[in-house]
Design a protein around this motif. Structure first.
Motif, PDB file in Angstrom:
ATOM      1  N   SER A  94       6.837 -19.172 -32.449  1.00 36.44           N
ATOM      2  CA  SER A  94       6.401 -17.766 -32.812  1.00 36.44           C
ATOM      3  C   SER A  94       7.382 -17.469 -33.914  1.00 36.44           C
ATOM      4  O   SER A  94       8.507 -17.997 -34.239  1.00 36.44           O
ATOM      5  CB  SER A  94       6.488 -16.845 -31.527  1.00 36.44           C
ATOM      6  N   GLY A  95       6.838 -16.308 -34.667  1.00 43.12           N
ATOM      7  CA  GLY A  95       7.804 -15.716 -35.660  1.00 43.12           C
ATOM      8  C   GLY A  95       7.912 -16.584 -36.887  1.00 43.12           C
ATOM      9  O   GLY A  95       8.968 -16.763 -37.590  1.00 43.12           O
ATOM     10  N   LEU A  96       6.869 -17.221 -37.076  1.00 45.66           N
ATOM     11  CA  LEU A  96       6.832 -18.258 -38.210  1.00 45.66           C
ATOM     12  C   LEU A  96       6.510 -17.724 -39.496  1.00 45.66           C
ATOM     13  O   LEU A  96       5.706 -16.810 -39.673  1.00 45.66           O
ATOM     14  CB  LEU A  96       5.424 -19.597 -38.014  1.00 45.66           C
ATOM     15  N   ASN A  97       7.304 -17.985 -40.720  1.00 43.04           N
ATOM     16  CA  ASN A  97       6.828 -17.753 -41.918  1.00 43.04           C
ATOM     17  C   ASN A  97       6.140 -18.908 -42.659  1.00 43.04           C
ATOM     18  O   ASN A  97       6.487 -19.938 -42.885  1.00 43.04           O
ATOM     19  CB  ASN A  97       8.261 -17.784 -42.870  1.00 43.04           C
ATOM     20  N   MET A  98       4.669 -18.788 -42.106  1.00 38.06           N
ATOM     21  CA  MET A  98       3.700 -19.911 -42.656  1.00 38.06           C
ATOM     22  C   MET A  98       3.714 -20.246 -44.081  1.00 38.06           C
ATOM     23  O   MET A  98       3.292 -21.222 -44.462  1.00 38.06           O
ATOM     24  CB  MET A  98       2.101 -19.149 -41.986  1.00 38.06           C
ATOM     25  N   LYS A  99       4.334 -19.204 -45.053  1.00 33.95           N
ATOM     26  CA  LYS A  99       4.392 -19.484 -46.457  1.00 33.95           C
ATOM     27  C   LYS A  99       5.423 -20.626 -46.673  1.00 33.95           C
ATOM     28  O   LYS A  99       5.278 -21.263 -47.679  1.00 33.95           O
ATOM     29  CB  LYS A  99       4.855 -18.369 -47.076  1.00 33.95           C
ATOM     30  N   ARG A 100       6.324 -20.967 -45.726  1.00 32.30           N
ATOM     31  CA  ARG A 100       7.095 -22.373 -45.687  1.00 32.30           C
ATOM     32  C   ARG A 100       6.163 -23.566 -45.964  1.00 32.30           C
ATOM     33  O   ARG A 100       6.637 -24.496 -46.606  1.00 32.30           O
ATOM     34  CB  ARG A 100       8.229 -22.283 -44.956  1.00 32.30           C
ATOM     35  N   TYR A 101       5.040 -23.615 -45.310  1.00 30.76           N
ATOM     36  CA  TYR A 101       4.027 -24.800 -45.479  1.00 30.76           C
ATOM     37  C   TYR A 101       3.360 -24.330 -46.461  1.00 30.76           C
ATOM     38  O   TYR A 101       2.004 -23.915 -46.482  1.00 30.76           O
ATOM     39  CB  TYR A 101       3.415 -24.698 -44.287  1.00 30.76           C
ATOM     40  N   ASP A 102       3.722 -24.770 -47.589  1.00 33.13           N
ATOM     41  CA  ASP A 102       3.059 -24.442 -48.962  1.00 33.13           C
ATOM     42  C   ASP A 102       2.348 -25.487 -49.429  1.00 33.13           C
ATOM     43  O   ASP A 102       1.796 -26.435 -48.745  1.00 33.13           O
ATOM     44  CB  ASP A 102       4.161 -24.503 -49.881  1.00 33.13           C
ATOM     45  N   ALA A 103       1.707 -25.612 -50.792  1.00 36.27           N
ATOM     46  CA  ALA A 103       0.965 -26.656 -51.220  1.00 36.27           C
ATOM     47  C   ALA A 103       1.547 -28.043 -51.182  1.00 36.27           C
ATOM     48  O   ALA A 103       0.201 -29.033 -51.215  1.00 36.27           O
ATOM     49  CB  ALA A 103       0.762 -26.246 -52.917  1.00 36.27           C
ATOM     50  N   ASP A 104       2.677 -28.157 -51.270  1.00 36.01           N
ATOM     51  CA  ASP A 104       3.327 -29.758 -50.849  1.00 36.01           C
ATOM     52  C   ASP A 104       2.735 -30.188 -49.488  1.00 36.01           C
ATOM     53  O   ASP A 104       2.339 -31.375 -49.311  1.00 36.01           O
ATOM     54  CB  ASP A 104       4.816 -29.784 -50.942  1.00 36.01           C
ATOM     55  N   TYR A 105       2.758 -29.166 -48.599  1.00 40.59           N
ATOM     56  CA  TYR A 105       2.205 -29.806 -47.007  1.00 40.59           C
ATOM     57  C   TYR A 105       0.803 -29.645 -47.080  1.00 40.59           C
ATOM     58  O   TYR A 105       0.191 -30.809 -46.459  1.00 40.59           O
ATOM     59  CB  TYR A 105       2.798 -28.582 -45.929  1.00 40.59           C
ATOM     60  N   ALA A 106       0.223 -28.794 -47.765  1.00 39.85           N
ATOM     61  CA  ALA A 106      -1.323 -28.541 -47.811  1.00 39.85           C
ATOM     62  C   ALA A 106      -1.807 -30.154 -48.608  1.00 39.85           C
ATOM     63  O   ALA A 106      -2.865 -30.623 -47.935  1.00 39.85           O
ATOM     64  CB  ALA A 106      -1.721 -27.692 -48.478  1.00 39.85           C
ATOM     65  N   GLU A 135      -9.119 -16.526 -40.269  1.00 38.18           N
ATOM     66  CA  GLU A 135      -9.392 -16.245 -41.645  1.00 38.18           C
ATOM     67  C   GLU A 135      -8.067 -16.404 -42.708  1.00 38.18           C
ATOM     68  O   GLU A 135      -8.130 -16.886 -43.971  1.00 38.18           O
ATOM     69  CB  GLU A 135      -9.910 -14.996 -41.720  1.00 38.18           C
ATOM     70  N   GLU A 136      -6.965 -15.816 -42.414  1.00 40.84           N
ATOM     71  CA  GLU A 136      -5.862 -15.851 -43.228  1.00 40.84           C
ATOM     72  C   GLU A 136      -5.376 -17.337 -43.255  1.00 40.84           C
ATOM     73  O   GLU A 136      -4.726 -17.731 -44.698  1.00 40.84           O
ATOM     74  CB  GLU A 136      -4.439 -15.156 -42.571  1.00 40.84           C
ATOM     75  N   GLY A 137      -5.440 -18.110 -42.351  1.00 40.15           N
ATOM     76  CA  GLY A 137      -4.985 -19.258 -42.499  1.00 40.15           C
ATOM     77  C   GLY A 137      -5.935 -20.305 -43.429  1.00 40.15           C
ATOM     78  O   GLY A 137      -5.434 -21.199 -44.032  1.00 40.15           O
ATOM     79  N   ARG A 138      -7.115 -19.926 -43.286  1.00 41.49           N
ATOM     80  CA  ARG A 138      -8.183 -20.783 -44.189  1.00 41.49           C
ATOM     81  C   ARG A 138      -7.737 -20.383 -45.612  1.00 41.49           C
ATOM     82  O   ARG A 138      -7.963 -21.260 -46.575  1.00 41.49           O
ATOM     83  CB  ARG A 138      -9.654 -20.130 -43.775  1.00 41.49           C
ATOM     84  N   ARG A 139      -7.642 -19.091 -45.773  1.00 41.87           N
ATOM     85  CA  ARG A 139      -7.175 -18.776 -47.522  1.00 41.87           C
ATOM     86  C   ARG A 139      -5.796 -19.406 -47.742  1.00 41.87           C
ATOM     87  O   ARG A 139      -5.649 -20.027 -48.747  1.00 41.87           O
ATOM     88  CB  ARG A 139      -6.925 -17.280 -47.479  1.00 41.87           C
ATOM     89  N   LEU A 140      -4.915 -19.534 -46.561  1.00 43.39           N
ATOM     90  CA  LEU A 140      -3.461 -20.174 -47.052  1.00 43.39           C
ATOM     91  C   LEU A 140      -3.741 -21.762 -47.335  1.00 43.39           C
ATOM     92  O   LEU A 140      -3.018 -22.339 -48.218  1.00 43.39           O
ATOM     93  CB  LEU A 140      -2.643 -19.958 -46.035  1.00 43.39           C
ATOM     94  N   PHE A 141      -4.740 -22.219 -46.547  1.00 37.26           N
ATOM     95  CA  PHE A 141      -4.776 -23.941 -46.663  1.00 37.26           C
ATOM     96  C   PHE A 141      -6.262 -24.106 -46.888  1.00 37.26           C
ATOM     97  O   PHE A 141      -7.111 -24.440 -46.621  1.00 37.26           O
ATOM     98  CB  PHE A 141      -4.671 -24.421 -45.353  1.00 37.26           C
ATOM     99  N   GLU A 142      -6.436 -23.671 -48.261  1.00 39.30           N
ATOM    100  CA  GLU A 142      -7.848 -23.601 -48.940  1.00 39.30           C
ATOM    101  C   GLU A 142      -8.439 -24.930 -48.865  1.00 39.30           C
ATOM    102  O   GLU A 142      -7.833 -25.695 -49.268  1.00 39.30           O
ATOM    103  CB  GLU A 142      -7.877 -22.880 -50.262  1.00 39.30           C
ATOM    104  N   GLY A 143      -9.781 -25.092 -48.146  1.00 44.66           N
ATOM    105  CA  GLY A 143     -10.149 -26.245 -48.215  1.00 44.66           C
ATOM    106  C   GLY A 143     -10.272 -27.286 -47.431  1.00 44.66           C
ATOM    107  O   GLY A 143     -10.439 -28.485 -47.245  1.00 44.66           O
TER     108      GLY A 143
END
Length: 325
Positions: free
Chosen positions: A222-234, A252-260
């Motif tokens: 819990s309490g994740l900063n999901m933005k730490r999992y950036d384009a390098d992770y994607a 839906e927010e996750g789908r936008r963060l990890f597009e495709g």
């Protein structure tokens, strides 16, 4: 479609003849490793009929007794090779499961990320140490002596790369499930995560991809900063799974963060219909997930592992309803 074909189509964003699914739980202590774990996995797969056969991993980096300083951690963490016992035990167990499991299914092996694997040596230091306290020790030790701690953690990361390769090249798994920790804001700062955790996460995920297997990125707690999992992770992920209700971050927010990238999830793991509902409640929730998210790029699952005492008939209802949609 076979189960495997259905999962691969979902990963690749193609149309499927139904929504594939994956669920897992930690088996009781007496069924966590060895031949008892083989039987427990097979019974779980038979009872639930999931499209993905997710193989759990309780063969961990071993505890090293009392560790009081970063220097002791550095001295007690060995070089980890393919022949190190916990890796050998995990591969042997995996092969035994696959020998008797559904040959039409998609297979997935669990690999604990560098943050969790780096904490495992602290376990069983004494009855008074909780997981939270061990996580804090890891953070404190890194801040105390970064050089010694990172040197030891790199040995563990190299060992995880060995496990990834053996999962695919020897056991023949289709994919590896990389269980990441460290993005919780209560532990590492942004700069610390970027310097200490991310490089080794990416090293191990790249090792997974280098085998030719699919990489499932699981982001836990819990309490994740999901933005730490950036384009390098994607760039190294084929499927992403996180605590939708725990992070929190909607699908839906996750789908936008990890597009495709295909998303696995949709159901709560410790509350909600899978825990407190009826089969019809479960079926209703599955329909709502699919209706809200859409059919493409979706694997039905839960936020994380389910409780050991989970009613497997409710999982079977979820699996069958998803496959019907």
């Amino acid at each position: 479609m076979t189960k495997r074909e259905r999962v691969i189509a979902a990963i690749e964003g193609r149309e499927t003849d139904g929504i594939p699914s994956s669920f897992s739980l930690h088996f009781p202590e007496g069924q966590a490793v060895g031949d008892p774990a083989v039987e427990a996995h097979l019974a779980f797969f038979q009872a639930t009929d999931t499209d993905i056969l997710k193989i759990m991993n309780e063969n961990l980096v071993p505890c090293c007794g009392m560790i009081r300083t970063p220097q002791e951690y550095y001295e007690k963490i060995p070089v980890i090779t393919r022949k190190t016992k916990f890796i050998d035990d995990q591969i042997e167990m995996t092969k035994k499961i696959l020998d008797r499991a559904d040959k039409d299914a998609f297979t997935l092996g669990t690999l604990h990320g560098i943050c969790a694997s780096g904490v495992h040596p602290f376990e069983k230091m004494g009855d008074g140490f909780t997981l939270s306290e061990m996580r804090q020790i890891q953070v404190d030790f890194l801040r105390w002596d970064e050089e010694k701690m990172l040197a030891a953690l790199h040995r563990i990361a190299d060992g995880m790369c060995e496990l990834a390769a053996a999962y695919v090249k020897e056991a023949g798994l289709d994919a590896v499930y990389y269980a990441a920790l460290g993005a919780e804001t209560k532990w590492f700062t942004e700069e610390e995560f970027e310097r200490w955790i991310k490089p080794m996460d990416l090293q191990i995920m790249k090792a997974i991809k280098d085998t030719g297997a699919y990489c499932f990125l699981h982001m836990c707690k819990s309490g994740l900063n999901m933005k730490r999992y950036d384009a390098d992770y994607a760039a190294l992920s084929d499927v992403v799974n996180w605590g939708v209700y725990e992070a929190p971050l909607s699908m839906e927010e996750g789908r936008r963060l990890f597009e495709g990238i295909t998303v696995m999830g949709g159901l709560k793991n410790r509350t909600g219909s899978l825990v407190e509902g009826t089969k019809e409640d479960v079926r209703r929730d599955v329909r709502e997930v699919v209706q809200s998210f859409g059919r493409r790029g979706l694997i039905l699952g839960a936020d994380c592992t389910l409780a050991t005492e989970q009613d497997l008939s409710l999982l079977r209802a979820a699996v069958e309803e998803a496959r019907r949609l």
